[in-house]
Motif scaffolding. Structure first.
Motif, PDB file in Angstrom:
ATOM      1  N   SER A 149       0.812  -1.222   0.000  1.00  0.00           N
ATOM      2  CA  SER A 149       0.000   0.000   0.000  1.00  0.00           C
ATOM      3  C   SER A 149       0.844   1.270   0.000  1.00  0.00           C
ATOM      4  N   LEU A 150       2.171   1.095   0.072  1.00  0.00           N
ATOM      5  CA  LEU A 150       3.058   2.255   0.186  1.00  0.00           C
ATOM      6  C   LEU A 150       3.117   3.042  -1.117  1.00  0.00           C
ATOM      7  N   LYS A 151       2.875   4.333  -1.020  1.00  0.00           N
ATOM      8  CA  LYS A 151       2.957   5.198  -2.203  1.00  0.00           C
ATOM      9  C   LYS A 151       3.886   6.369  -1.906  1.00  0.00           C
ATOM     10  N   ARG A 152       4.565   6.832  -2.926  1.00  0.00           N
ATOM     11  CA  ARG A 152       5.464   7.983  -2.753  1.00  0.00           C
ATOM     12  C   ARG A 152       4.679   9.182  -2.236  1.00  0.00           C
ATOM     13  N   SER A 153       5.229   9.859  -1.272  1.00  0.00           N
ATOM     14  CA  SER A 153       4.518  10.996  -0.695  1.00  0.00           C
ATOM     15  C   SER A 153       4.610  12.207  -1.618  1.00  0.00           C
ATOM     16  N   PRO A 154       3.473  12.871  -1.824  1.00  0.00           N
ATOM     17  CA  PRO A 154       3.479  14.085  -2.663  1.00  0.00           C
ATOM     18  C   PRO A 154       4.139  15.277  -1.958  1.00  0.00           C
ATOM     19  N   LEU A 155       4.508  15.089  -0.690  1.00  0.00           N
ATOM     20  CA  LEU A 155       5.198  16.170   0.036  1.00  0.00           C
ATOM     21  C   LEU A 155       6.513  16.558  -0.620  1.00  0.00           C
ATOM     22  N   TYR A 156       7.140  15.576  -1.274  1.00  0.00           N
ATOM     23  CA  TYR A 156       8.518  15.774  -1.690  1.00  0.00           C
ATOM     24  C   TYR A 156       8.639  16.179  -3.155  1.00  0.00           C
ATOM     25  N   SER A 157       9.615  17.047  -3.401  1.00  0.00           N
ATOM     26  CA  SER A 157       9.923  17.432  -4.776  1.00  0.00           C
ATOM     27  C   SER A 157      10.623  16.291  -5.489  1.00  0.00           C
TER      28      SER A 157
END
Lengths: 496, 496
Positions: free
Chosen positions: A25-33
């Motif tokens: 279920s792990l997805k890259r966080s949109p927090l990061y550039s």
């Protein structure tokens, strides 16, 4: 492309979705550039010839050593100075670029490799030893030094490092501190935390926080360095360490004993504490399956003593070889009389000492050669310690893929290494084991990670046995030190 | 009014402005509400017959034992349960009533008594011992238990408390933890922090934070209990403690040696570490003035050995009396040969052991009987340790009020107790000593409070040797745990 790279490339195909198998279920966080060419240019200028961007060259930094994770980082930075690390973090923090700090990359919880495209900040070139003070017995060193190198360094002054673990040939002292590493000699020297006198840390915004004292006692305000010990790289980058190094004892003793029951193992533990007193330096146990796997790996046909359900290894250290010998003999005589051991052998020289230790130290390799390993690292009240191995064995009985269920570990510290081996990775087995084991351990007020940390694999279980309030405090501390959450994301804290 | 109360009342007159002499600029903070009758009624109902409001009865809680502080609290609360403490704090937090937690009130830095009208939260009735686990050697107890009581309790199981200090007959384990107490056996058992396995804490808003595990190893998230160790009651109230208790050694040895120079003291230290190895349990030094004051207090005419500028006391512990004896004899022979000691005596029995220890332990009383004592508790790099005593002696020479300047302490930990005695409190002397000493120590990267904490007296020096960023982090942590700043105000942090 050398053979190591070919091997890793092959591996990368075979484990390419390993992280996603374990953490679907792990997805890259949109927090990061996302990294841009401009970013790479900045780093190239800052660290001439010390950045890695080639896919193959990045591979060793993307895969953990037990091959359970495979990150996708396209940039590895190899700073040599604290100032460079400060500049890197200031830039990353402003740009919101996620960073994965990496020491020796020997972690067992997936904490030391990137999960997605985090920039790898390798500490391996930050490896100068500064000083050993013979009056205070304090070593001051940069954090990228390999543990064994430090051990050898202080040995010339008659001292030793108060930490010993299997990975010492490649793990870094900085990684040891960041994970509050345990190992074999906690019985003797206490936790690593107790021996760390000072740290220099670079915070997420590039601030260099100087807590690098060499003092054994300092009660002036809050002890800020404690935050970073065991924080798994999520609060700051450890760049220098000062560590108390005890005198190296000139003599060692080792006894290898067999016990019929785990209750007897505990009797041996209590007896050893009282009879061996100040000389006791390690007390380890293993079950028969563990010893068999270790012997198979070492290609040994016969064990050192009578086959038995349990074995205990006891190590003593002293400045007097006679005392070491006497104490061990007195102890083993008493243990035989009391009936808590049924057989035993005492190392007569350093060769035998090493051979007997090898039986304990080769269990991990024995497990790996048995197939895929589900590794667990629990702290448990001693009376529950082996009960869990038995419960697990029963649970695994119906599952045809399972090869072995073994228990061994640092019984002197209440630390059980429970392992299940299967032919290959099996989701069915995993679903039976987890979260069952974690919940069982938490219910007994044990720890689901005694010494390995939570890393990526156990991050989602952080909350087990902890109050919501405790979790809130942890999140607040994380935000205090790293408001943009750039340091080692997806680790330690649960994340979806 | 009993004689103790009369004494204190007299004292309260003589020292009534003691806090203001030492801290003339200190003013009550307008942040805090003033106690009302309604508040008292609330607490009376919550703690029937366990609140103190009478002026005389409040006096012992308002004065510290070295009589350097005199608070003005009009209310002492004596809860018996963690729930009561939670209710108290929730109320105080909402009402913005400042609270001064108090254990055995044996602190030396003015941290344990109120400064103005803070409510005293006495932990002395929270004194139940829960359990000693013989497998894990862990004691779990409420925080108001007296250290010596706990020592006796675990002795019946053949164990001991890994902490020994002069005040053990009255200090509380909770206070020990809150101040990360040091003492005589840090060489042997490490800092108290290393032996604390779990804590239960009540936070300022009444939340009960359960970190009361009994595990030696637990790497699951941030180790929150570390915040409260050494935080001097400013972050939460410690209500339960679990502590690792090492086996008590059956044999002790003691050597009392004379050294010509401090450099020789350091040679003795290095030699003792290597020769006595695992048996070394304490290594203390004192100068000749310290010994003389101690002997005068004990009414002894002659010292145990030849008069000398320096003395070293070395203690060993072992499970074997023969080993203890042999090691000490080997060591002292070698030290004589090497010329780092000029004379020495070894305790032949427990009586002599106690008599020799008494010479070290009576220095504090010797100082107190010499007049007013300016007490300092520094950690210093060993090569600078005695230099500071000599500098101080020179500084004091022209001042006629000064009686003695002495140095003694835990040389094995780099901890110097520097003391200046005068006929009575002298502002002139104080102005020469402070901030000079604190600044000198900070310049050497030492600690201005090795084991006593900052309390009230040293709070304004928190910033010495610390960066502004470090201070900011401390303030943020304080605000995180105690947003209304009700816990032990005016302590640890600089305040005007």
């Amino acid at each position: 492309m050398n053979s190591w790279t070919i091997f890793l490339r092959r591996l990368s195909t075979s484990v390419s979705s390993s992280s996603s198998i374990r953490h679907p279920s792990l997805k890259r966080s949109p927090l990061y550039s996302t990294l841009t060419d401009k970013d790479v240019t900045f780093f190239e200028k800052l660290l001439p010839k010390r950045i890695v961007t080639d896919y193959d060259d990045c591979l060793p930094y993307n895969v953990d050593w037990i091959k359970t994770c495979h990150g996708q980082s396209k940039l590895v930075l190899r700073p040599k100075t604290v100032q460079e690390i400060s500049d890197i973090l200031r830039y990353c923090n402003e740009r919101k670029l996620a960073v994965c700090p990496q020491g020796g990359n020997t972690g067992l919880s997936g904490g030391s490799v990137p999960v997605f495209d985090e920039i790898v900040l390798s500490l391996s070139l930050l490896n100068r030893i500064h000083d050993f003070n013979q009056n205070s017995a304090v070593l001051t060193t940069e954090s990228g030094c390999v543990l064994q190198t430090l051990e050898k360094y202080v040995e010339q002054f008659g001292h030793t490092i108060p930490l010993d673990l299997g990975a010492k040939g490649s793990c870094h002292i900085g990684g040891n501190v960041a994970t509050n590493a345990g190992g074999l000699r906690v019985v003797r020297y206490g936790p690593l935390r107790a021996n760390i006198l000072g740290l220099e840390i670079v915070l997420a915004d590039g601030t260099i926080l100087d807590c690098l004292t060499q003092l054994r006692k300092d009660n002036t305000g809050y002890d800020l360095k404690q935050h970073f010990i065991g924080s798994e790289g999520t609060l700051g980058i450890i760049t220098q360490v000062s560590i108390l190094c005890p005198p190296k004892m000139s003599s060692v003793g080792l006894g290898f004993f067999s016990c019929e029951t785990f209750e007897d193992v505990l009797k041996v533990l209590r007896l050893a504490r009282h009879k061996l007193g100040e000389t006791l330096s390690a007390i380890e146990f293993m079950d028969n399956t563990s010893l068999k796997l270790s012997m198979r790996y070492l290609k040994k046909d016969s064990g050192p003593i009578k086959e038995s359900p349990f074995y205990v290894i006891i190590e003593t250290m002293s400045t007097s070889s006679e005392h070491c010998k006497n104490m061990m003999e007195l102890f083993s005589t008493k243990a035989l009389e009391d009936g808590c051991i049924t057989d035993g052998t005492l190392a007569q020289d350093l060769n035998q000492y090493s051979e007997l230790w090898a039986l304990r130290e080769s269990i991990s390799n024995g497990l790996v050669s048995d197939g895929y390993v589900f590794k667990y690292d629990f702290s448990l009240g001693l009376k529950h310690m082996y009960e869990l191995v038995e419960i697990t064995r029963k649970l695994m009985e119906p599952l045809k893929d399972v090869r072995n269920v073994t228990g061994f570990g640092h019984v002197g510290d209440g630390n059980l290494h429970l392992n299940v081996t299967t032919k290959e990775y099996s989701q069915t087995v995993k679903d039976v084991l987890e979260p069952f084991l974690y919940e069982w351990v938490s219910k007994q007020r044990g720890s689901i990670s005694a010494e390995h940390g939570l890393g990526l694999h156990k991050a989602k279980y952080l909350g087990l046995g902890k109050s919501l309030h405790a979790l809130d405090i942890m999140r607040n501390i994380k935000t205090l030190f790293d408001p943009n959450l750039i340091l080692n994301p997806y680790k330690l804290f649960p994340y979806k």
